[in-house]
Design a protein around this motif. Structure first.
Motif, PDB file in Angstrom:
ATOM      1  N   ASP A 165      51.782  68.501 -56.162  1.00  0.00           N
ATOM      2  CA  ASP A 165      50.740  67.934 -55.245  1.00  0.00           C
ATOM      3  C   ASP A 165      51.474  66.827 -54.326  1.00  0.00           C
ATOM      4  N   GLY A 166      51.138  66.864 -53.119  1.00  0.00           N
ATOM      5  CA  GLY A 166      51.984  65.858 -52.135  1.00  0.00           C
ATOM      6  C   GLY A 166      51.514  64.503 -52.079  1.00  0.00           C
ATOM      7  N   SER A 225      52.005  65.309 -45.904  1.00  0.00           N
ATOM      8  CA  SER A 225      51.724  65.110 -47.515  1.00  0.00           C
ATOM      9  C   SER A 225      50.274  65.346 -47.862  1.00  0.00           C
ATOM     10  N   HIS A 226      49.231  64.862 -46.767  1.00  0.00           N
ATOM     11  CA  HIS A 226      47.924  65.016 -47.321  1.00  0.00           C
ATOM     12  C   HIS A 226      47.118  65.022 -46.099  1.00  0.00           C
ATOM     13  N   ILE A 252      55.544  72.173 -44.216  1.00  0.00           N
ATOM     14  CA  ILE A 252      54.498  72.490 -44.872  1.00  0.00           C
ATOM     15  C   ILE A 252      53.344  71.367 -44.627  1.00  0.00           C
ATOM     16  N   MET A 302      49.913  69.870 -46.424  1.00  0.00           N
ATOM     17  CA  MET A 302      49.474  69.955 -48.009  1.00  0.00           C
ATOM     18  C   MET A 302      48.144  69.302 -47.880  1.00  0.00           C
ATOM     19  N   GLY A 332      50.122  73.767 -48.700  1.00  0.00           N
ATOM     20  CA  GLY A 332      50.461  73.017 -50.106  1.00  0.00           C
ATOM     21  C   GLY A 332      49.301  72.437 -50.576  1.00  0.00           C
ATOM     22  N   PHE A 333      49.363  71.625 -51.529  1.00  0.00           N
ATOM     23  CA  PHE A 333      48.038  70.956 -52.065  1.00  0.00           C
ATOM     24  C   PHE A 333      48.341  69.340 -51.818  1.00  0.00           C
ATOM     25  N   GLY A 334      47.452  68.526 -51.243  1.00  0.00           N
ATOM     26  CA  GLY A 334      47.744  67.073 -51.150  1.00  0.00           C
ATOM     27  C   GLY A 334      46.590  66.485 -51.495  1.00  0.00           C
ATOM     28  N   LEU A 373      56.903  74.071 -51.224  1.00  0.00           N
ATOM     29  CA  LEU A 373      57.387  72.717 -51.215  1.00  0.00           C
ATOM     30  C   LEU A 373      58.729  72.785 -51.575  1.00  0.00           C
TER      31      LEU A 373
END
Length: 416
Positions: A29-30, A235-236, A263, A265, A301-303, A347
């Protein structure tokens, strides 16, 4: 009744499949703001908090374990009102509390600084932690105001384990505009990045620090994508086409991130998911689907932004619920390979590429040309080291020359 049982059985199968994939590839997670909650609620006094029992945060050890969190970028965040005051001190204290959190719960957290490689001076890599069934713990500094316009401070934070810097938060710095410029809430002061801001991007590449574009305007996104030798991250942040919030990423930038092999996230904050106060898990999955449709599964990705936001979607109330989102992606037809990419493989690839750019510049000396004093002069700052006469006149030509030389070297390296 049989239809209900069939539906439940199908959902259980998806959850089982999701858990299996998360046991094979770390969920990375970011962005998580638990360290800020530790400051707000306990003034960073870890003796006064038990992360096994805390229940008024999105994140706790039981929730982490249920959510199968393989690696987490913990946010070392301090608010914009610390700028020009004590931002560096407060950020160092947030870095410290992340280290101490790992030390207090070594059975759960393992401090990490890299994708893979030798275990040296306790700099553990993500996969080593994952293989030990621990949550790899990395640090991201959220907001360029935290470095007080100092490349030396940036480098010091890197040595302390910081692996990304979000260039701005929700205020302009002396060298970069923030995302609120695009909404009209803040004026543009630098037309994106100032000359020193461009120096910073080059130095982050040399250090091997991830450049996080989560809080910047589109102008800065494009400038960094033009300049950076290494992949970038959000990152999010989520997809602007799905929710037209200026904190989200437009489609043309998604395509540029793909070209850069970076990426995005996905953020879980309701306001960025649906542009309203309410959202649900399916709405979040819509962002995953859109990004995949526009730029492919390799940039996702997931953030989550847990513990940094006031509203989270129904079905994603805390970090324990992430397997349900993975199951939803599977229900929508995502393949095992695509899910694993979004969980952590993307990531990990980005980190390795950033580290490769760093290693290729191992003989390049650090940039030690300071920001011109007139760009940071204020009542809380001294001028030691700058010429006593007009600092702007003396330092600006040197700064501009150094930037031109640095950018020329950057172009030669890229061409080579």
């Amino acid at each position: 009744m049989s239809c209900v049982f069939t539906l439940i059985a199908a959902q259980d199968t998806l959850i089982d499949r999701a858990v299996r994939l998360m046991s094979e590839t770390p969920l990375i997670d970011g962005h998580n703001d638990l360290p800020w909650q530790l400051r707000k609620q306990f003034n960073n006094q870890l003796k006064n908090v038990d992360l096994y029992k805390i229940n008024n945060t999105h994140t706790s050890i039981p929730k982490i374990q249920k959510g199968r969190l393989g690696a987490q970028f913990w946010s070392a965040y301090v608010p914009c009102d610390t700028q020009y005051k004590d931002a560096v001190r407060q950020t160092l204290e947030q870095i410290d509390v992340i280290h101490r959190m790992c030390q207090k719960y070594p059975e759960v957290f393992m401090f990490a600084t890299s994708s893979q490689g030798l275990i040296f001076l306790h700099h553990i890599d993500i996969m080593e932690a994952f293989n030990q069934n621990k949550t790899a713990s990395l640090i991201g500094v959220e907001g360029g105001h935290s470095i007080d316009s100092s490349l030396g401070t940036l480098r010091t934070m890197y040595h302390l384990g910081v692996r990304y810097l979000t260039l701005t938060h929700s205020c302009n710095t002396p060298w970069a505009d923030n995302w609120r410029v695009d909404s009209g809430s803040d004026p543009s002061e630098h037309d994106g990045l100032s000359p020193f801001g461009k120096q910073l991007i080059v130095e982050m590449n040399r250090l091997g620090m991830l450049i996080d574009l989560a809080h910047v305007p589109v102008k800065v996104m494009n400038q960094v994508l033009d300049m950076s030798q290494a992949p970038v991250i959000f990152s999010h942040s989520s997809a602007y086409t799905v929710c037209n919030h200026k904190r989200n990423v437009p489609d043309d930038i998604l395509m540029r991130v793909k070209e850069k092999q970076g990426i995005v996230m996905v953020n879980f904050y309701n306001d960025y998911v649906t542009c309203s106060k309410t959202a649900n898990l399916s709405n979040v999955a819509d962002h995953f689907d859109h990004i995949k449709k526009v730029a492919g599964h390799t940039i996702i990705g997931f953030g989550g932004d847990y513990d940094g936001v006031t509203r989270v979607p129904q079905g994603l109330e805390d970090v324990s619920k992430v397997p349900d989102l993975v199951a939803e992606l599977l229900r929508r037809g995502w393949t095992d390979e695509e899910v694993k990419a979004a969980l952590g493989d993307n990531l990990l690839r980005v980190l390795k590429e950033v580290e490769k750019v760093r290693d290729n510049q191992s003989r390049t000396p650090p940039d030690d040309v300071p920001i011109p004093y007139d760009e940071v002069e204020n009542s809380c700052r001294t001028s030691y080291g700058y010429p006593e006469s007009s600092s702007a006149a003396a330092v600006q030509p040197l700064c501009s020359l150094a930037l031109l030389l640095t950018l020329a070297l950057h172009s030669l390296i890229t061409a080579w």
